[in-house]
Write a protein that holds these residues in place. Sequence first.
Motif, PDB file in Angstrom:
ATOM      1  N   HIS A  82       1.069  -1.169   0.083  1.00  0.00           N
ATOM      2  CA  HIS A  82       0.179   0.037   0.081  1.00  0.00           C
ATOM      3  C   HIS A  82       0.845   1.307   0.102  1.00  0.00           C
ATOM      4  O   HIS A  82       0.331   2.387  -0.621  1.00  0.00           O
ATOM      5  N   ASP A 129       1.947   1.722  -3.539  1.00  0.00           N
ATOM      6  CA  ASP A 129       0.750   2.370  -4.490  1.00  0.00           C
ATOM      7  C   ASP A 129       0.405   3.908  -3.950  1.00  0.00           C
ATOM      8  O   ASP A 129       0.519   4.532  -4.880  1.00  0.00           O
ATOM      9  N   ARG A 149       1.240   6.680  -6.748  1.00  0.00           N
ATOM     10  CA  ARG A 149      -0.357   7.661  -7.116  1.00  0.00           C
ATOM     11  C   ARG A 149      -0.123   9.221  -6.795  1.00  0.00           C
ATOM     12  O   ARG A 149      -0.374   9.975  -7.537  1.00  0.00           O
ATOM     13  N   PRO A 155       2.525  -0.690  -8.116  1.00  0.00           N
ATOM     14  CA  PRO A 155       1.367  -0.479  -8.982  1.00  0.00           C
ATOM     15  C   PRO A 155       1.909  -0.486 -10.412  1.00  0.00           C
ATOM     16  O   PRO A 155       2.975  -0.319 -10.713  1.00  0.00           O
ATOM     17  N   ASN A 197      -3.231  -0.582  -8.886  1.00  0.00           N
ATOM     18  CA  ASN A 197      -2.727  -0.815  -7.747  1.00  0.00           C
ATOM     19  C   ASN A 197      -2.015  -2.177  -7.711  1.00  0.00           C
ATOM     20  O   ASN A 197      -2.729  -3.200  -8.316  1.00  0.00           O
TER      21      ASN A 197
END
Length: 272
Positions: free
Chosen positions: A165, A168, A172, A205, A221
């Motif tokens: 996470h 990601d 992002r 990702p 992701n």
Amino acid sequence: MTLDQLLGAVTARCGDLQLSSAPPDPADGREWVDLTGLGRVDAVQRSIDAMLATDACGDPGVAGAFHGLYLAHAVAGPIAVAVTAHRALWTLRPGPVHARVHPDGRWFDALAVPRARLRRLGEPGLPADGELLDAAADEVAAFLAPIFRHVAARTRYGLPGLWGHVADQIHRRALAAGRDPVTAWSAAGRLSDNLASRVPLRTRPRLDPPVTATNGFLLTNGTCCLLYRIHSEPYDSGDEAGHCAACPRLRWRPDSAGLPGRSGHDDEETRQ
């Protein structure tokens, strides 16, 4: 650039997270979480219990996944914006770092770093981009590692997923904040590389199609947040099984315009 100027610039680029060097104001009536304190077993257990009672709908795996996602969103994503778009960062250690809980869930909409120190490209120890990215990875890894160890031990969600996470959110946020997507994606990749040398980061990702300076693209992701396990209704821009649009379990194929179009989802449970 001062620390307050940097926090203001990153706030403007993020859009959904307010950053400040001022301590939390008790008079605002909102719940604030001492993220530094989540390195303690009792504190992280309270956080998991609160997540189970609200956003995670009683699912321990989802509680773990959401901790990774929410902490990555509040801690790692903004630092990725700072280093890739402004060539600076703030320190997270020794803290405190406080996060304000959103009124509609357990995610965060503000971050307070009252004792943070500004670090900028060109200062002693940070002569080039490589050292700046290395310093950012070191701050994120050292701050989140003790929290993630406790979360992984108390939920059915492992360390690779939690750090996934973080990767990601790094990509992002950097992509959204950067003026040139090619440069932003490359810088995010190098930051993730530095992070992967410190923590069990196994997924990244991806962009479909691969990013160029002019094309449109879809960011998928590398890590699943398990939203579909508690969200059985069709999700906006996702699919009929409750997957979000960026879920790595979704399959995509080019549409008539050559852009990614959804073609279904994988039935096998994603392993984190």
